[in-house]
Design a protein around this motif. Structure first.
Motif, PDB file in Angstrom:
ATOM      1  N   THR A 174      27.810 -50.550  52.196  1.00 44.29           N
ATOM      2  CA  THR A 174      26.912 -51.216  53.140  1.00 44.29           C
ATOM      3  C   THR A 174      25.969 -52.164  52.414  1.00 44.29           C
ATOM      4  O   THR A 174      25.784 -53.321  52.828  1.00 44.29           O
ATOM      5  CB  THR A 174      26.108 -50.166  53.936  1.00 44.29           C
ATOM      6  OG1 THR A 174      27.013 -49.356  54.706  1.00 44.29           O
ATOM      7  CG2 THR A 174      25.108 -50.824  54.860  1.00 44.29           C
ATOM      8  N   GLN A 175      25.364 -51.697  51.333  1.00 44.24           N
ATOM      9  CA  GLN A 175      24.433 -52.537  50.585  1.00 44.24           C
ATOM     10  C   GLN A 175      25.127 -53.756  49.978  1.00 44.24           C
ATOM     11  O   GLN A 175      24.540 -54.843  49.911  1.00 44.24           O
ATOM     12  CB  GLN A 175      23.746 -51.725  49.491  1.00 44.24           C
ATOM     13  CG  GLN A 175      22.735 -50.713  50.025  1.00 44.24           C
ATOM     14  CD  GLN A 175      22.038 -49.954  48.906  1.00 44.24           C
ATOM     15  OE1 GLN A 175      22.564 -49.819  47.795  1.00 44.24           O
ATOM     16  NE2 GLN A 175      20.851 -49.447  49.202  1.00 44.24           N
ATOM     17  N   LEU A 190      26.980 -60.584  55.252  1.00 45.59           N
ATOM     18  CA  LEU A 190      26.937 -60.591  56.711  1.00 45.59           C
ATOM     19  C   LEU A 190      25.652 -61.265  57.209  1.00 45.59           C
ATOM     20  O   LEU A 190      25.681 -62.049  58.166  1.00 45.59           O
ATOM     21  CB  LEU A 190      27.029 -59.162  57.250  1.00 45.59           C
ATOM     22  CG  LEU A 190      28.257 -58.344  56.818  1.00 45.59           C
ATOM     23  CD1 LEU A 190      28.248 -56.981  57.511  1.00 45.59           C
ATOM     24  CD2 LEU A 190      29.555 -59.086  57.124  1.00 45.59           C
ATOM     25  N   ARG A 191      24.530 -60.946  56.563  1.00 45.11           N
ATOM     26  CA  ARG A 191      23.253 -61.565  56.951  1.00 45.11           C
ATOM     27  C   ARG A 191      23.309 -63.074  56.796  1.00 45.11           C
ATOM     28  O   ARG A 191      22.827 -63.832  57.641  1.00 45.11           O
ATOM     29  CB  ARG A 191      22.108 -60.990  56.130  1.00 45.11           C
ATOM     30  CG  ARG A 191      21.624 -59.636  56.576  1.00 45.11           C
ATOM     31  CD  ARG A 191      20.298 -59.279  55.939  1.00 45.11           C
ATOM     32  NE  ARG A 191      20.381 -59.114  54.482  1.00 45.11           N
ATOM     33  CZ  ARG A 191      20.029 -60.035  53.600  1.00 45.11           C
ATOM     34  NH1 ARG A 191      19.554 -61.204  53.999  1.00 45.11           N
ATOM     35  NH2 ARG A 191      20.133 -59.797  52.296  1.00 45.11           N
ATOM     36  N   ALA A 192      23.909 -63.517  55.697  1.00 50.42           N
ATOM     37  CA  ALA A 192      23.975 -64.956  55.427  1.00 50.42           C
ATOM     38  C   ALA A 192      24.781 -65.689  56.502  1.00 50.42           C
ATOM     39  O   ALA A 192      24.478 -66.844  56.829  1.00 50.42           O
ATOM     40  CB  ALA A 192      24.598 -65.208  54.050  1.00 50.42           C
ATOM     41  N   SER A 248      26.278 -62.778  61.326  1.00 52.56           N
ATOM     42  CA  SER A 248      27.223 -62.061  62.167  1.00 52.56           C
ATOM     43  C   SER A 248      27.899 -60.978  61.336  1.00 52.56           C
ATOM     44  O   SER A 248      27.729 -60.894  60.115  1.00 52.56           O
ATOM     45  CB  SER A 248      28.280 -63.003  62.754  1.00 52.56           C
ATOM     46  OG  SER A 248      29.076 -63.555  61.717  1.00 52.56           O
ATOM     47  N   GLY A 249      28.706 -60.145  62.001  1.00 50.51           N
ATOM     48  CA  GLY A 249      29.447 -59.099  61.315  1.00 50.51           C
ATOM     49  C   GLY A 249      29.269 -57.769  62.007  1.00 50.51           C
ATOM     50  O   GLY A 249      28.379 -57.586  62.850  1.00 50.51           O
ATOM     51  N   HIS A 250      30.121 -56.843  61.648  1.00 51.77           N
ATOM     52  CA  HIS A 250      30.130 -55.530  62.298  1.00 51.77           C
ATOM     53  C   HIS A 250      30.414 -54.466  61.241  1.00 51.77           C
ATOM     54  O   HIS A 250      31.450 -54.499  60.569  1.00 51.77           O
ATOM     55  CB  HIS A 250      31.220 -55.496  63.373  1.00 51.77           C
ATOM     56  CG  HIS A 250      31.080 -54.384  64.354  1.00 51.77           C
ATOM     57  ND1 HIS A 250      31.803 -54.320  65.515  1.00 51.77           N
ATOM     58  CD2 HIS A 250      30.299 -53.267  64.355  1.00 51.77           C
ATOM     59  CE1 HIS A 250      31.485 -53.230  66.198  1.00 51.77           C
ATOM     60  NE2 HIS A 250      30.587 -52.567  65.499  1.00 51.77           N
ATOM     61  N   LEU A 251      29.480 -53.553  61.081  1.00 58.13           N
ATOM     62  CA  LEU A 251      29.653 -52.418  60.180  1.00 58.13           C
ATOM     63  C   LEU A 251      30.111 -51.211  60.987  1.00 58.13           C
ATOM     64  O   LEU A 251      29.439 -50.799  61.939  1.00 58.13           O
ATOM     65  CB  LEU A 251      28.336 -52.096  59.476  1.00 58.13           C
ATOM     66  CG  LEU A 251      27.976 -52.970  58.275  1.00 58.13           C
ATOM     67  CD1 LEU A 251      26.478 -52.927  58.034  1.00 58.13           C
ATOM     68  CD2 LEU A 251      28.728 -52.518  57.036  1.00 58.13           C
ATOM     69  N   ILE A 252      31.238 -50.630  60.599  1.00 64.85           N
ATOM     70  CA  ILE A 252      31.774 -49.433  61.243  1.00 64.85           C
ATOM     71  C   ILE A 252      31.659 -48.273  60.266  1.00 64.85           C
ATOM     72  O   ILE A 252      32.239 -48.306  59.178  1.00 64.85           O
ATOM     73  CB  ILE A 252      33.257 -49.603  61.631  1.00 64.85           C
ATOM     74  CG1 ILE A 252      33.466 -50.855  62.477  1.00 64.85           C
ATOM     75  CG2 ILE A 252      33.779 -48.347  62.328  1.00 64.85           C
ATOM     76  CD1 ILE A 252      32.978 -50.756  63.884  1.00 64.85           C
ATOM     77  N   GLU A 298      17.475 -52.222  61.791  1.00 60.66           N
ATOM     78  CA  GLU A 298      17.020 -53.130  60.732  1.00 60.66           C
ATOM     79  C   GLU A 298      17.771 -54.455  60.736  1.00 60.66           C
ATOM     80  O   GLU A 298      17.205 -55.498  60.384  1.00 60.66           O
ATOM     81  CB  GLU A 298      17.173 -52.446  59.373  1.00 60.66           C
ATOM     82  CG  GLU A 298      16.245 -51.259  59.165  1.00 60.66           C
ATOM     83  CD  GLU A 298      16.653 -50.374  58.003  1.00 60.66           C
ATOM     84  OE1 GLU A 298      15.932 -49.404  57.729  1.00 60.66           O
ATOM     85  OE2 GLU A 298      17.713 -50.640  57.374  1.00 60.66           O
ATOM     86  N   VAL A 299      19.055 -54.426  61.097  1.00 61.82           N
ATOM     87  CA  VAL A 299      19.883 -55.634  60.952  1.00 61.82           C
ATOM     88  C   VAL A 299      20.199 -56.324  62.271  1.00 61.82           C
ATOM     89  O   VAL A 299      20.851 -57.367  62.277  1.00 61.82           O
ATOM     90  CB  VAL A 299      21.206 -55.307  60.220  1.00 61.82           C
ATOM     91  CG1 VAL A 299      20.910 -54.733  58.829  1.00 61.82           C
ATOM     92  CG2 VAL A 299      22.071 -54.341  61.028  1.00 61.82           C
ATOM     93  N   LYS A 300      19.722 -55.773  63.378  1.00 67.36           N
ATOM     94  CA  LYS A 300      20.027 -56.369  64.688  1.00 67.36           C
ATOM     95  C   LYS A 300      19.581 -57.822  64.768  1.00 67.36           C
ATOM     96  O   LYS A 300      20.299 -58.691  65.277  1.00 67.36           O
ATOM     97  CB  LYS A 300      19.366 -55.545  65.786  1.00 67.36           C
ATOM     98  CG  LYS A 300      19.688 -56.035  67.184  1.00 67.36           C
ATOM     99  CD  LYS A 300      19.055 -55.130  68.227  1.00 67.36           C
ATOM    100  CE  LYS A 300      19.394 -55.611  69.639  1.00 67.36           C
ATOM    101  NZ  LYS A 300      18.785 -54.732  70.676  1.00 67.36           N
ATOM    102  N   ALA A 301      18.394 -58.100  64.246  1.00 66.09           N
ATOM    103  CA  ALA A 301      17.863 -59.468  64.324  1.00 66.09           C
ATOM    104  C   ALA A 301      18.678 -60.462  63.507  1.00 66.09           C
ATOM    105  O   ALA A 301      18.588 -61.678  63.733  1.00 66.09           O
ATOM    106  CB  ALA A 301      16.408 -59.485  63.860  1.00 66.09           C
TER     107      ALA A 301
END
Length: 269
Positions: A116-117, A123-125, A128-132, A166-169
């Motif tokens: 994840t880290q 993904l932030r850059a 978009s993206g989806h962590l499962i 934390e990452v929704k925004a």
């Protein structure tokens, strides 16, 4: 719908293999990570550059970072990151050794953290993206004899719920997949068993029950594709029909107990 680029850990068998094949079959691209060399030779022969075999141990943070960077460089980015690698540790809390406990948490809890880290900055850059995160029904309730496995999955659930907020925004979506019992290697060749102490034989006997029907991992292919294609995917989703009624009973019992002791709780403040 445009094709997606995936990174899947534990991709050589079980859910990981099924989802790797499901993604490739519909024209997506997959960075398939496993500890085993040659685990994806057949897929590489069939799908060519659409699959990137990666060999790494998820407990090795540096190796994980390198693997993620290789996937990003090869495909130009990532859309879906699936933390699937994990195994079961069977034994009562008293029976498990220190090394068994550390190994369980290293793979099932810290492994997903390192992936994840490593993936999040990319993904932030992109915005978009989806962590499962592949959790388990064992991440929301507990049984005797699986204490450290439960600890690893409860921990995964805990940090992932925080992560989602934390990452929704940043436009990154997060989902915890919580499967019931499936016919994977989890309770078979991949499992680790602590040395049994006779003092817990009665506990094991009380828990013993005929083996029920185990789900077909292949049946989850459509489900995982629906989750990653959803505009608003769930934070948590069960795979299989058994968990929901079981968890309704579990949570109702928790609430009843909290309410029964509420006078003591209030007096403590």
């Amino acid at each position: 719908m445009s094709s997606k680029t995936w990174l899947i850990t534990g991709a050589s068998k079980g859910f990981g293999r099924e989802w790797t094949e499901a993604a490739l079959e519909r024209g997506d691209r997959v960075a398939a990570l496993s500890r085993s060399a040659g685990a994806f030779d057949d897929l590489a022969a069939k799908y060519g550059d659409a699959v990137l075999p990666l060999q790494a141990d998820v407990t090795d943070r540096a190796a994980v970072a390198t693997a993620v960077q290789r996937a990003v460089s090869h495909f130009g980015g990532l859309d879906v990151v699936v933390n699937n690698a994990g195994y079961g540790l069977f034994g009562t809390v008293e029976e498990v050794t220190e090394q068994q406990a550390r190994d369980q948490l290293d793979v099932n809890l810290l492994g997903p953290l390192w992936v994840t880290q490593a993936a999040l900055p990319h993904l932030r850059a992109r915005g978009s993206g989806h962590l499962i995160q592949v959790s388990s029904i064992a991440g929301v309730y507990s049984l005797p004899g699986l204490g450290l496995y439960h600890a690893s999955k409860f921990g995964l659930e805990g940090f992932t719920a925080s992560l989602a907020a934390e990452v929704k925004a940043f436009g990154v979506k997060v989902t915890l997949v919580e499967p019931a019992g499936y016919a994977t290697d989890w309770a078979g060749p991949s499992a680790v068993h602590a040395e049994r102490s006779a003092v817990y034989d009665d506990v094991r006997a009380a828990m013993a029950r005929p083996a029920g029907k185990r789900g077909d991992p292949g049946a989850t292919r459509t489900a995982i594709l629906r989750v990653v294609d959803a505009e608003e995917p769930p934070l948590r989703i069960f795979f299989g029909p058994a968990p929901l009624p079981l968890i309704k009973q579990e949570y109702a019992a928790r609430i009843e107990e909290w309410e029964r002791w509420d006078d003591v709780s209030r007096a403590a403040f």
